[in-house]
Design an enzyme around this catalytic site. Structure first.
Site, mmCIF file in Angstrom:
data_model
loop_
_atom_site.group_PDB
_atom_site.id
_atom_site.type_symbol
_atom_site.label_atom_id
_atom_site.label_comp_id
_atom_site.label_asym_id
_atom_site.label_seq_id
_atom_site.Cartn_x
_atom_site.Cartn_y
_atom_site.Cartn_z
ATOM 1 N N GLY A 103 3.263 -2.320 8.867
ATOM 2 C CA GLY A 103 2.462 -2.800 8.111
ATOM 3 C C GLY A 103 2.876 -2.847 6.653
ATOM 4 O O GLY A 103 4.064 -2.915 6.405
ATOM 5 N N SER A 104 1.867 -2.820 5.641
ATOM 6 C CA SER A 104 2.422 -3.097 4.379
ATOM 7 C C SER A 104 3.556 -1.787 3.694
ATOM 8 O O SER A 104 3.915 -2.079 2.695
ATOM 9 C CB SER A 104 1.027 -2.733 3.255
ATOM 10 O OG SER A 104 0.234 -3.847 3.704
#
Lengths: 582, 95
Positions: free
Chosen positions: A300-301
């Site tokens: 993810g981020s």
């Protein structure tokens, strides 16, 4: 006198003469008898000697095994994390044992067995080796030897102890009954740790007492101690905070990794749920796995900083370049990327601070796939971190030739790529140092280690500044702030893969960061798998755990503060930022 | 000739007696060695056991539990902490 003498002379002069054939017969008989003896002697001494000597030796000569102990596993300060103590196996030889009734009663008492049970066990073993009790303490074993029961023998072996029990179980692994490494570091370093048993040749008397040494034996080779990079205290603290976070958010599992920025040593590596390796009868497979190294997840981020770093290096953006993220979504082909909030125009710095997917995707699409792939590959993704841990995985970074634009866009915010937690922590050494990727180690190393330059110091410091803003009041993870220290880091929240797509309500929350931001000492990566307590954003699940781990780490490591103690500024609850993943 | 033989016989008797004595001596010493080796092994075992005890008693989780529960200790709060500058702490303690 003379007559007597004459008579004697006559007798001597006329000896009795035997018939010639009798002499020959007697001589032949004697020769035959001696010949028989000689032949027998020749047979025994010459042709059959091996067998007979063996027979003889089996009564008087014995070979004894001299066990060698397994080396200890210690932490970086020499504190024992795994060590072996001797135990004795009590068994009956195939000939059976012949105790007197008094000896039998005493033996049952020493073995803590009922006489009836012991009798039944022994009766069951007709002509076989029978282990009566596998693990008897040395003090008790000595008393049993003192009973001198014929046919009853003791064999020394070892048992492994793990003082820190569930705190270190997945990292250390376990050994089997023969003290041979089965999992984890016990397996990876078995050749170093294991001793080699020796052998003694001895002569015994009829009472089985050793009388003397018979020829050269083989000296045992004792196992060597192994120093890990782990710090026992820090390991405990990381485990304690991870456990608290997993339990608080009712998550399925979690992992935490702490890496020394200067030496690349892994100071703590915690997993939860866990088990006690000292109770080795039940080893639950799912709890024995070292998730931080053997399991992959979509980051993810936490991957966005690498996209930005690649763009800064390529010179296509600067930290203050404006990116239009309105209307909060972006369509590429048939797929659409979303931000949870429409932010409008953001600077590159704010793309990290607010964690905008659209912004990151737009920046990624300004780069050729090859450039982005090189950045990710050189940051250590798609290859193992080479810790030597059994079952360590490499994660997946697909070759850039096969990338479609939508894939490049989603990879910008950490989807369509998989990593393990140690890889992720290691990759952040780029921002914690001046752009160098440091090798990580589970073994104690000597001092600072040189890294592989990946990006320029200027870009590294620029990204570090963005990461510091991400934990500020206007960022996605103000809860990652630490009292008295400046920290930098990035949240990640990713939907879990399920079949071919993503699960709607199952997430992996993560946070990777380092501190103190002014002169980073430790990188801490936290991953919480499937939190079900209502909150699932990295900023509210993993970031608080990161904050607590960093706080106790830096205090334990005596790192001077680089911020006043009232530096933590949390925004009011209603203005708490929402992270933008998927 | 006879005298020489007698001398040799006497030498043989003496040397065989010496052999028996030294053999006996060797076995006695070997026995002592074994007793000492056995106690060395016992001490080794004791060391191993004590090391397990020591490291089990000194686990950070146990120390923390004892500090918290039996000694009533806790980490200092922000209001009870003062940060001194590096110059100020150069002379001595860093806290």
């Amino acid at each position: 006198m003379s007559a007597l003498a004459g008579m004697g002379g006559a007798v001597r002069a006329k000896p009795i003469r035997l018939a010639g054939w009798r002499v020959v017969l007697l001589t032949l008989a004697l020769v035959a008898l001696f010949g028989g003896l000689a032949a027998r002697a020749l047979y025994l001494q010459g042709f059959n000697t091996g067998f007979l000597q063996q027979k003889g030796n089996s009564f008087s000569k014995k070979e004894l095994v001299v066990p060698a102990h397994r080396g200890r596993i210690t932490d970086r300060n020499g504190e024992a994390l795994a060590l072996s103590t001797p135990l004795f196996q009590v068994f009956v030889t195939p000939r059976g044992m012949q105790p007197t009734p008094a000896q039998f009663t005493e033996l049952a008492g020493l073995l803590e067995m009922k006489e009836a049970t012991l009798k039944k066990t022994i009766d069951a073993s007709e002509g076989e080796f029978l282990t009566i009790k596998p693990r008897v303490l040395p003090a008790v074993a000595e008393k049993i030897v003192g009973l001198k029961i014929p046919g009853l023998e003791l064999q020394r072996h070892y048992r492994r102890h793990y003082p820190d029990a569930e705190v270190t179980s997945q990292l250390l692994g376990i050994t089997n009954y023969d003290d041979y490494g089965q999992e984890g570091m016990e397996l990876a370093q078995n050749a170093w740790l294991a001793g080699k048993q020796g052998m003694r040749r001895v002569v015994v008397d009829n009472k089985h007492n050793i009388v003397e040494e018979a020829g050269a034996g083989r000296a045992p080779q004792e196992g060597r101690d192994l120093a890990l990079s782990i710090d026992r205290r820090l390991q405990h603290l990381a485990f304690r905070e991870l456990k608290a976070a997993v339990e608080m958010h009712k998550a399925k599992a979690g992992g935490a990794v702490v890496v020394d920025v200067h030496t690349g040593e892994i100071l703590a590596l915690a997993n939860y749920p866990t088990y006690d390796p000292n109770q080795r009868d039940v080893v639950p497979k799912d709890k024995a796995r070292n998730r931080t190294l053997t399991d992959v997840f979509e980051p993810g981020s936490t991957l966005k900083p690498f996209t930005i770093a690649a763009a800064l290096e390529a010179g296509v953006v600067r930290p203050d370049t404006m990116m239009q993220t309105a209307p909060g979504s972006m369509t590429i082909g048939s797929a659409t990327i979303h931000d949870a909030h429409a932010y409008g125009a953001l600077t590159v710095e704010q793309v990290i601070q607010k964690s905008s997917n659209v912004g990151a995707a737009k920046i990624a699409l300004m780069l050729p796939p090859e450039t982005m792939w090189h950045m990710l590959s050189r940051s250590g993704f798609g290859a193992t971190a080479k810790t030597g841990f059994p079952g360590e995985v490499s994660g997946r970074l697909r070759p850039y030739r096969t990338w479609k634009p939508i894939e490049q866009a989603t990879m910008a915010y950490g989807h369509g790529i998989s990593v393990n937690l140690v890889q992720l922590a290691r990759a952040y050494t780029i921002f914690a140092t001046g752009g160098e990727l440091k090798p990580v180690s589970l073994l104690k190393t000597n001092g600072d280690v040189a890294g592989q330059p990946v990006i320029s110091e200027k870009s590294a410091l620029a990204v570090r500044a963005m990461l510091e803003k991400a934990v500020g009041p206007g960022g996605t993870a103000p809860k990652a702030q630490v009292r008295g220290y400046r920290v930098a880091g990035k949240t990640g929240t990713a939907h879990k893969l399920e079949g071919r797509g993503y699960a709607a309500h199952r997430y992996v929350s993560s946070f990777v960061g380092f501190a103190p931001a002014s002169n980073p000492r430790v990188i801490v990566a936290v991953m919480i798998d499937e939190p079900t307590g209502g909150e699932y954003y990295g900023g509210s699940v993993a970031a608080p755990a990161f904050s607590r781990i960093v706080e106790v780490m830096l205090r334990a490591m005596n790192v001077p503060n680089d911020a006043p103690l009232d530096n933590v500024i949390l925004p009011p609850p209603e203005a708490m930022p929402v992270e933008e993943d998927m | 000739m006879v005298r020489l033989n007698l001398l040799l016989l006497a030498l043989i008797v003496v040397s065989s007696l010496a052999l028996v004595t030294s053999q006996q001596q060797a076995r006695k010493l070997y026995n002592e060695l074994q007793v000492e080796q056995a106690s060395a092994k016992r001490f080794e075992e004791e060391i191993a056991r004590l090391q397990v005890d020591q490291s089990t008693w000194s686990t950070p989780s146990r120390i923390e539990r004892v500090a918290r529960e039996r000694l009533g200790m806790h980490a200092p709060e922000a209001s009870h902490t003062r940060v001194l500058g590096v110059e100020a702490s150069a002379g001595g303690s860093s806290r």
